[in-house]
Design an enzyme around this catalytic site. Structure first.
Site, PDB file in Angstrom:
ATOM      1  N   GLY A 162       0.904  -1.239   0.185  1.00  0.00           N
ATOM      2  CA  GLY A 162      -0.026   0.112  -0.009  1.00  0.00           C
ATOM      3  C   GLY A 162       0.796   1.285   0.004  1.00  0.00           C
ATOM      4  O   GLY A 162       2.095   1.170  -0.647  1.00  0.00           O
ATOM      5  N   SER A 163       0.348   2.463   0.464  1.00  0.00           N
ATOM      6  CA  SER A 163       1.090   3.693   0.500  1.00  0.00           C
ATOM      7  C   SER A 163       2.269   3.645   1.392  1.00  0.00           C
ATOM      8  O   SER A 163       2.113   2.888   2.286  1.00  0.00           O
ATOM      9  CB  SER A 163       0.129   4.695   0.910  1.00  0.00           C
ATOM     10  OG  SER A 163      -0.513   4.374   2.182  1.00  0.00           O
ATOM     11  N   GLY A 182       2.807   2.286   5.307  1.00  0.00           N
ATOM     12  CA  GLY A 182       3.966   1.158   5.282  1.00  0.00           C
ATOM     13  C   GLY A 182       4.978   1.578   6.559  1.00  0.00           C
ATOM     14  O   GLY A 182       5.492   0.886   7.448  1.00  0.00           O
ATOM     15  N   GLU A 205       5.619  -3.479   0.639  1.00  0.00           N
ATOM     16  CA  GLU A 205       5.342  -3.084  -0.767  1.00  0.00           C
ATOM     17  C   GLU A 205       4.793  -1.811  -0.811  1.00  0.00           C
ATOM     18  O   GLU A 205       3.780  -1.819  -1.027  1.00  0.00           O
ATOM     19  CB  GLU A 205       5.071  -4.283  -1.678  1.00  0.00           C
ATOM     20  CG  GLU A 205       5.653  -5.351  -1.444  1.00  0.00           C
ATOM     21  CD  GLU A 205       6.942  -5.600  -2.473  1.00  0.00           C
ATOM     22  OE1 GLU A 205       7.180  -4.846  -3.083  1.00  0.00           O
ATOM     23  OE2 GLU A 205       7.602  -6.742  -2.082  1.00  0.00           O
ATOM     24  N   CYS A 246       1.656   0.735  -8.722  1.00  0.00           N
ATOM     25  CA  CYS A 246       2.638   0.993  -7.970  1.00  0.00           C
ATOM     26  C   CYS A 246       4.043   1.311  -8.862  1.00  0.00           C
ATOM     27  O   CYS A 246       4.679   2.232  -8.726  1.00  0.00           O
ATOM     28  CB  CYS A 246       3.296   0.042  -7.039  1.00  0.00           C
ATOM     29  SG  CYS A 246       3.187  -1.603  -7.690  1.00  0.00           S
TER      30      CYS A 246
HETATM   31  P1  NAD Z   1      -3.392   2.091   1.390  1.00  0.00           P
HETATM   32  O1  NAD Z   1      -1.975   2.567   2.017  1.00  0.00           O
HETATM   33  O2  NAD Z   1      -4.536   3.281   1.553  1.00  0.00           O
HETATM   34  O3  NAD Z   1      -4.276   0.783   1.982  1.00  0.00           O
HETATM   35  C1  NAD Z   1      -3.351  -0.444   1.822  1.00  0.00           C
HETATM   36  C2  NAD Z   1      -3.959  -1.451   2.795  1.00  0.00           C
HETATM   37  O4  NAD Z   1      -3.254  -0.934   3.863  1.00  0.00           O
HETATM   38  C3  NAD Z   1      -5.273  -1.429   2.684  1.00  0.00           C
HETATM   39  O5  NAD Z   1      -5.792  -2.818   3.125  1.00  0.00           O
HETATM   40  C4  NAD Z   1      -5.771  -0.752   4.118  1.00  0.00           C
HETATM   41  O6  NAD Z   1      -6.784  -1.132   4.898  1.00  0.00           O
HETATM   42  C5  NAD Z   1      -4.354  -1.014   4.949  1.00  0.00           C
HETATM   43  N1  NAD Z   1      -3.980  -0.143   5.850  1.00  0.00           N
HETATM   44  C6  NAD Z   1      -4.016   1.377   5.902  1.00  0.00           C
HETATM   45  N2  NAD Z   1      -3.554   1.708   7.201  1.00  0.00           N
HETATM   46  C7  NAD Z   1      -3.050   0.776   7.618  1.00  0.00           C
HETATM   47  C8  NAD Z   1      -2.783   0.674   9.007  1.00  0.00           C
HETATM   48  N3  NAD Z   1      -2.241   1.783   9.857  1.00  0.00           N
HETATM   49  N4  NAD Z   1      -2.421  -0.388   9.606  1.00  0.00           N
HETATM   50  C9  NAD Z   1      -2.554  -1.561   8.920  1.00  0.00           C
HETATM   51  N5  NAD Z   1      -3.011  -1.740   7.618  1.00  0.00           N
HETATM   52  C10 NAD Z   1      -3.542  -0.533   7.195  1.00  0.00           C
HETATM   53  O7  NAD Z   1      -2.989   2.232  -0.183  1.00  0.00           O
HETATM   54  P2  NAD Z   1      -4.269   1.937  -1.276  1.00  0.00           P
HETATM   55  O8  NAD Z   1      -4.597   3.549  -1.684  1.00  0.00           O
HETATM   56  O9  NAD Z   1      -4.751   0.722  -1.146  1.00  0.00           O
HETATM   57  O10 NAD Z   1      -3.053   1.500  -2.479  1.00  0.00           O
HETATM   58  C11 NAD Z   1      -2.028   2.521  -3.194  1.00  0.00           C
HETATM   59  C12 NAD Z   1      -0.901   2.415  -2.792  1.00  0.00           C
HETATM   60  O11 NAD Z   1      -0.216   1.035  -2.633  1.00  0.00           O
HETATM   61  C13 NAD Z   1       0.164   3.175  -3.393  1.00  0.00           C
HETATM   62  O12 NAD Z   1       0.840   4.143  -2.958  1.00  0.00           O
HETATM   63  C14 NAD Z   1       0.894   2.305  -4.502  1.00  0.00           C
HETATM   64  O13 NAD Z   1       2.052   2.620  -4.985  1.00  0.00           O
HETATM   65  C15 NAD Z   1       1.031   1.241  -3.352  1.00  0.00           C
HETATM   66  N6  NAD Z   1       1.407  -0.233  -3.833  1.00  0.00           N
HETATM   67  C16 NAD Z   1       2.688  -0.615  -3.961  1.00  0.00           C
HETATM   68  C17 NAD Z   1       2.898  -1.898  -4.622  1.00  0.00           C
HETATM   69  C18 NAD Z   1       3.966  -2.516  -4.314  1.00  0.00           C
HETATM   70  O14 NAD Z   1       4.310  -3.683  -4.432  1.00  0.00           O
HETATM   71  N7  NAD Z   1       5.186  -1.740  -4.011  1.00  0.00           N
HETATM   72  C19 NAD Z   1       1.703  -2.603  -5.016  1.00  0.00           C
HETATM   73  C20 NAD Z   1       0.509  -2.078  -5.094  1.00  0.00           C
HETATM   74  C21 NAD Z   1       0.090  -0.977  -4.683  1.00  0.00           C
END
Ligand code: NAD
Length: 514
Positions: A245-246, A250, A267, A301
């Protein structure tokens, strides 16, 4: 094209109730919580289902079931675990069409990309099946006579998988299928924005587990938002957290898991650049730039965020780019005539508009796009024009990842300058150069070249194959998933030294006579 009937497809897969927010592999559990979330498709803005978020009670149940199934699963021989993954791969093959449509309708990516995502799951299943017979350890020469040393890899325990909306199912499979052959069990918390794709996949998993009379708890699904994610991160019973995720998420997860000295695969966000040299095949570079910047509406991503073009070809290249952008078809992603679908929600549209105005405030110049589409077919308010902006690398907004189809155009004269620019961001996921100059290609891949986890020559930044290790450096988190030897992160390494002699010499020649 008529709206996709997600409900009938879910029914076809045998999914009846969506208040069942937890699956322990073999059975669905009805959530007793009252927090119900309506899921709207970004494609047409229509509500497509309501799901109930799991509560602490269901969470506890899932963790306990996972703990007890690990005791069983870790003792199943790895090739037999691979056999279950093989069957999962076959079921995914059989349902590729339906699953791809669900992903496309729920997330908004093109149908081709939706099918591609399911194909990626199938591919990782195949990879994991082979891997199940190749979890090799080393043998090591001992310094002591009549001693042997070897490394063994043992299963780790429970793998908690937190996934993002933009790859609603593939990212899970990269983790879950590798973890499964390694002897781990997993708990998956998909994005709260795309739970239906996860529910559909778990229905398929369930059928394989039931057919093979396996105990519940090997693959678990729990629907919830960041609060469930936080619980998982804090939970010492979960040996490895793999979070996608973001960077913001992370950083939080990394701290929480680090505080308990747990293991993490992170990731996170990217800020990927593609360098176009004057020695490039410009037609191919053009195709790569367009697919990389507008594919999945810029919500990968690995999407191209920055295009770094050599000054001698800059004007020619951007005029070709604008010309192609003008011809792109934007609309319902299930209609295969369209190149670009919607953004995930109206908040993402706001982020797109804010990024454009921030760029303009910093002195950037919009060359194409910067518009939210309205009218017939665009009622959801989630369709935008892909956007090209002439900017400078040091602009604050260029340094950030905006999850939208915005590409910043940057100019360079010497390769060293282009590489420095490409590396001069906090993220380090993917990178590419287009050049037919062997010297340039090798410099780009050398130690003083790209600092990213992925560095490509004459292909774009997105669309990685599952056979390689996937992930990035710096604020992208440093994790590696999927192919190569990424499996080692899902196991614990044990070094065994065996003395088969009559004496007991100590290492380093230390004498201790008694
Ligand atoms: P996001 O960070 O909003 O959410 C991702 C996941 O994390 C969700 O399941 C969310 O519920 C969970 N989450 C959020 N806050 C949390 C916390 N404090 N503790 C535990 N879990 C939590 O991201 P998004 O909008 O769903 O996805 C887009 C982002 O993901 C972009 O930044 C993109 O670059 C990244 N991404 C990275 C990869 C990679 O492999 N590097 C792959 C896909 C997406």
């Amino acid at each position: 094209m008529a709206n996709f009937q997600i409900q009938s497809t879910l029914t076809k897969l045998g999914i009846k109730a969506l208040n069942e927010s937890v699956c322990t592999g073999n059975q669905w559990i009805t959530a007793i919580g009252s927090e119900i979330k309506e899921i709207k498709s970004p494609v047409d803005g229509q509500p497509i289902a309501s799901v109930t978020f799991a509560t602490v009670t269901e969470y506890e149940r899932v963790v306990k079931v996972a703990q007890s199934s690990f005791e069983y699963w870790r003792n199943v021989p790895a090739p037999k675990r691979g056999e279950i993954v093989r069957q999962i791969g076959n079921k995914l093959r059989a349902h590729k069409d339906d699953l791809g449509r669900i992903v496309s309708y729920e997330m908004g990516k093109s149908l081709q990309e939706g099918w591609g995502e399911i194909q990626e799951m199938i591919d990782i299943c195949d990879f994991a099946v082979g891997l199940s017979r190749q979890l090799y350890g080393l043998t090591i020469a001992s310094e002591r006579p009549s001693h042997s040393m070897q490394e063994q890899w043992h299963p780790l325990g429970i793998v908690g998988i937190i996934s993002s909306f933009n790859f609603p199912v593939a990212v899970w499979s990269w983790n879950a299928m590798i973890a499964a052959v390694c002897g781990d069990v997993c708990i998956w918390k998909p994005s709260e924005k795309t739970p239906l794709s996860a529910i559909a996949v778990h229905q398929i998993i369930k059928s394989v587990l039931v057919e093979n009379k396996l105990p519940e708890g090997i693959f678990n699904l729990i629907i919830g938002d960041f609060r469930i994610g936080e619980k998982m991160a804090k939970d010492h019973r979960i040996q490895l957290i793999s979070a996608t995720g973001s960077t913001r998420m992370g950083k939080r997860v990394g701290q929480v898991v680090g505080a308990r000295l747990g293991r993490c695969i992170l990731e996170l966000g990217g800020n990927n650049a593609l360098i176009v040299s004057e020695d490039a095949n410009l037609d191919n570079a053009l195709k790569a730039c367009v697919f990389g910047a507008v594919g999945t509406a810029g919500q990968r991503c690995t999407s191209i965020r920055r295009i770094i073009i050599q000054d001698s070809i800059y004007d020619k290249f951007i005029s070709k780019l604008i010309n192609v952008y003008r011809q792109l078809k934007i609309g319902n992603p299930l209609d295969q005539k369209n190149h670009i679908g919607p953004l995930i929600d109206t908040q993402a549209v706001k982020n797109y508009l804010n990024a454009i105005s921030d760029a303009e405030n910093e002195g950037a110049r919009v060359l194409y796009g910067a518009k939210v589409l309205n009218g017939e077919g665009y009622e959801s308010g989630t369709y935008v024009l892909p956007t090209l902006i002439e900017a400078k690398n040091h602009f604050q907004i260029v340094q950030e990842e905006t999850f939208a189809p915005i590409a910043y155009l940057l100019k360079y004269s010497r390769l060293e300058e282009a590489i420095a620019m490409q590396n001069d961001v906090k993220q380090g996921l993917s990178s590419a150069i287009f050049t037919n100059n062997m010297h340039e290609a090798h410099i780009f891949l050398s130690t003083s070249g790209s600092d990213c986890g992925i560095a490509n020559v004459n292909i774009g930044t997105s669309g990685a194959e599952i056979g390689g290790a996937f992930g990035g450096e710096k604020e992208t988190g440093g994790g590696r998933e999927s192919g190569s030897d990424s499996w080692k992160a899902y196991m614990r390494r044990q070094t065994n030294t065996i003395n088969y002699g009559k004496d007991m010499p100590l290492a380093q020649g230390i004498k201790f006579d008694i």
